[in-house]
Write an enzyme that holds these catalytic residues in place. Sequence first.
Site, short mmCIF file in Angstrom:
data_model
loop_
_atom_site.label_atom_id
_atom_site.label_comp_id
_atom_site.label_asym_id
_atom_site.label_seq_id
_atom_site.Cartn_x
_atom_site.Cartn_y
_atom_site.Cartn_z
N GLU A 18 0.79 -1.23 0.00
CA GLU A 18 0.00 0.00 0.00
C GLU A 18 0.83 1.28 0.00
O GLU A 18 0.43 2.27 -0.59
CB GLU A 18 -0.94 0.01 1.21
CG GLU A 18 -2.08 -0.98 1.07
CD GLU A 18 -2.68 -1.35 2.41
OE1 GLU A 18 -3.90 -1.26 2.55
OE2 GLU A 18 -1.92 -1.75 3.31
N ASP A 104 -2.53 -4.82 3.56
CA ASP A 104 -2.74 -5.15 4.97
C ASP A 104 -3.74 -6.30 5.15
O ASP A 104 -4.68 -6.45 4.36
CB ASP A 104 -3.24 -3.93 5.74
CG ASP A 104 -2.18 -2.86 5.86
OD1 ASP A 104 -0.99 -3.19 5.72
OD2 ASP A 104 -2.54 -1.69 6.10
N ASP A 106 -6.43 -6.99 6.78
CA ASP A 106 -7.71 -6.68 7.42
C ASP A 106 -8.72 -6.42 6.31
O ASP A 106 -8.41 -6.58 5.12
CB ASP A 106 -7.58 -5.48 8.36
CG ASP A 106 -7.06 -4.22 7.67
OD1 ASP A 106 -6.98 -4.21 6.43
OD2 ASP A 106 -6.73 -3.26 8.37
N GLU A 108 -10.05 -3.73 5.09
CA GLU A 108 -9.68 -2.67 4.16
C GLU A 108 -8.57 -3.14 3.23
O GLU A 108 -8.59 -2.90 2.03
CB GLU A 108 -9.24 -1.44 4.95
CG GLU A 108 -9.23 -0.16 4.15
CD GLU A 108 -10.60 0.47 4.04
OE1 GLU A 108 -10.73 1.42 3.26
OE2 GLU A 108 -11.54 0.00 4.71
N TYR A 334 1.43 -5.18 13.21
CA TYR A 334 0.35 -4.38 12.63
C TYR A 334 -0.44 -3.66 13.71
O TYR A 334 -0.81 -4.25 14.73
CB TYR A 334 -0.57 -5.28 11.80
CG TYR A 334 -1.54 -4.51 10.94
CD1 TYR A 334 -1.09 -3.58 10.02
CD2 TYR A 334 -2.91 -4.73 11.04
CE1 TYR A 334 -1.97 -2.87 9.22
CE2 TYR A 334 -3.81 -4.04 10.25
CZ TYR A 334 -3.33 -3.11 9.33
OH TYR A 334 -4.21 -2.41 8.55
N ARG A 336 -3.44 -2.08 13.62
CA ARG A 336 -4.91 -2.08 13.65
C ARG A 336 -5.38 -3.48 14.01
O ARG A 336 -5.44 -4.36 13.16
CB ARG A 336 -5.49 -1.64 12.31
CG ARG A 336 -5.26 -0.17 12.05
CD ARG A 336 -6.07 0.34 10.86
NE ARG A 336 -5.88 1.77 10.73
CZ ARG A 336 -4.88 2.35 10.08
NH1 ARG A 336 -3.98 1.58 9.49
NH2 ARG A 336 -4.77 3.65 10.02
N HIS A 381 -5.14 -10.92 13.91
CA HIS A 381 -3.82 -10.39 14.19
C HIS A 381 -3.42 -10.68 15.63
O HIS A 381 -4.23 -11.05 16.46
CB HIS A 381 -3.79 -8.87 13.98
CG HIS A 381 -4.09 -8.45 12.60
ND1 HIS A 381 -5.04 -7.49 12.30
CD2 HIS A 381 -3.58 -8.85 11.41
CE1 HIS A 381 -5.09 -7.33 10.99
NE2 HIS A 381 -4.21 -8.14 10.43
#
Length: 949
Positions: A18, A104, A106, A108, A334, A336, A381
Amino acid sequence: MSPTSETAHGGRRLVIVESPAKAKTIKGYLGPGYVVEASVGHIRDLPSGAAEVPEKYTGEVRRLGVDVEHDFQPVYVVNADKKAQVRKLKELLAESDELYLATDEDREGEAIAWHLREVLKPKVPVHRMVFHEITKDAIREAVANPRELNQRMVDAQETRRILDRLYGYEVSPVLWKKVMPKLSAGRVQSVATRLVVERERERIAFRSAEYWDLTGTFSTGRKGDASDPSSLVARLAAVDGRRVAQGRDFGPDGQLKTANVLHLDERNARTLAAALADTAFSVRSVESKPYRRSPYAPFRTTTLQQEASRKLGFGAKATMQVAQKLYENGFITYMRTDSTILSDTAVKAARAQVTHLYGADYLPEKPRVYAGKVKNAQEAHEAIRPSGDRFRTPAETGLTGDQFKLYELIWKRTVASQMKDATGNSVTVKIGGRASDGRDAEFSASGKTITFHGFMKAYVEGADDPNAELDDRERRLPQVAEGDALSAEEITADGHATKPPARYTEASLVKELEEREIGRPSTYASIIGTILDRGYVFKKGTALVPSFLSFAVVNLLEKHFGRLVDYDFTARMEDDLDRIARGEAQSVPWLKRFYFGEGGTSGEGGAADAGNGDGDHLGGLKELVTDLGAIDAREISSFPVGNGIVLRVGRYGAYVERGEKGQEEYQKADVPDDLAPDELTVELAEELLAKPSGDFELGADPVSGHQIVAKDGRYGPYVTEILPEGTPKTGKNAVKPRTASLFKSMSLDTVTLEEALKLMSLPRVVGADAEGVEITAQNGRYGPYLKKGTDSRSLTDEEQLFSITLDEALAIYAQPKQRGRAAAKPPLKELGTDPVSEKPVVVKDGRFGPYVTDGETNATLRTDDSVETITPERGYELLAEKRAKGPAKKTAKKAPAKKTAAKKATPAKKTAAKKTAAKKTTAAKSTTAKTAAAKKTTASAKTASAKTE
């Protein structure tokens, strides 16, 4: 890196992440055979306006970007500022044998990976590469063990995106029509705003109450030391067996809420203190209990935000920005995550450091395991921890500044989570005596001693209340036994006043949202950022204060869209979205119920029928926003103050008024932007109305005959002329009134007509230089200055605007430019170190408006960016996009089509036009910074790390 420079050993692999910073770090771990490139966040999204919607779509689809009539099919478009990057990714993919989507892990990130696959249309094998820390081992393991795209996660994120689009695009226009243009509503931001407003309402309703008690200092009569003090301080607990009222017995309104307690006033407290002056006291009881405190769980997103706020003073957004850098550079896992789980590798690393740094006595026999506490935690995570199988101590990282502070916080918390409990004793001593008037008084003192600090050697959690006692605080009491005699050295009467409920801080608002199960922990930073940027909330110190605008917005939403800002309803809507993510509910039926209000069973019900769960028909969002006639715009924006004074929220801000417009006794006054709503008392409103306000007629301009008036505007006092009726205000023949801000030394009630005309005469032509270039004296947002072509030089005093001569101006221009205004002007904002160039990035004011630069690459701020709201990540993103496009190529005028012209200066007229437009834009941004914040999407919402709600 050139695509052709890679070898083909084992095939050429394209890895897409990203951010450019992450790409740089990962490239170092993969080596030859891999090309690592960044998507620079989302490359595709719902259109931001009808102009971006393909022509084949009509009607509501052009407005919403979602086809609500055909199963809520979204319309996706490649962002205009990402088209160059998409072209680059396609070129790299065309020369690759495999594609690894390494965004990532997740929802998103999964959605970004899916959009990349859909846009790039790869004809080579595609792998989903996931990792939760950026270390050599983690990256290589991720390459060796890819998985398929998780379509369920993609669908869940898409449902959220569609829901938020429908909510925002349907409800926001209602606010535009009924409150103020360009406001916004959101599924979670509106509820968060309501929480802040409700707390302020409690503060407004609060009425302080007084309560009294006694404090006694009691002596054992023996010599004491640090381990066994000779005296103790105790507070009055009961009189004649009746408990004395304390602060906890008063409600948020400030009034006594607990029955059967003794509410002492000053007279009774002082009388009792006097009656106890010669009383013989003794110890009535000593209660000792073992004290044990277990370590705190490792950080997850919300607890990290809370602690960084308490201990480091970081806002939620700043915390996530710093954490993002630490993650991308391989220092932490990570950031989040809803999880408090540590991997076996992390547990071993933490336990090894406990033994090494604190000794084996601090290490429990078995590793500690922390169960997740977050409902519907959906991300697989770990907790946030130092990366790797051996934790680097803060000193070993080489980090500095905010990154060092946050890493140290994470490191301490992680290590402490694998240490032994703190143990000790807690003691409560009750002391009694009978007063001379016969009343029985009992005092109480509490103490705590820690015999083994355990995890507290490494870390102690902070508190939202600055006056709260932290876990490692000891209070030692004398060693006394029941029946021991004590003498009162001093007994004093103490008065207290109840305090209004504390305003939310970023940390306490995050905690409140999480406890109410509203929103997702990974989105709280962007939610708080949004309500700050929109002007619904502003900060006083660390406190979040709602603006009067937010009162009007919440008032409208509560009265006409009650379910949409209901806390339980919003939490249940979150549950429904999580059920969709788990495959327990279908997206399209749920969206239909939410939007159209169709009936359904509680099992398959959506947010629209979650209000009662009985399957009865309830109106959907579309029905709610259709009938706007019932909304009285004046009513929802009006709030009585008292004495006939009403606060109103208008299109240009809040004001107070009394009486009816047109009547002689009518009064009106603007309310300062930074005034907290609970500070607007009747007395203050009277003061505002009593101040000179409105238009101060200064007289007529002897040349034009126009009336000149002085006004107090939202951005300061100014003078202007009143143009005759019928003067065209728009079109080619439009005439704008001359206007000028007052100097700092001037005031509304003393400015004269002569001074006003002088101010409106600016800019003043001073003369021309030897080459005929005109020099003017002007007053700008940075103060008075001279202007010659594109060269500006500061003046030291405002009066120089009228007095400086041509010779004096030429003398200023004869000096080296670096001593002038343009060179001396500091950057508008410092953003930090660019992860690619590793050079400091700043925001500067250029000829065509603000821009970001690292000294090598310059990137102009976009329409939706502003100096006030731009984040470091957004700055790095703009620079990355500019680098991706390569150097700009200019074609010379009249040059043959095939030839590339050398760089030339822009023709004078175009330069002047662009510069004028840019100056106007820059000035408008500066002057309307607060309003702009309420109108524009926060720049960070576009970054790779942003999460939408």
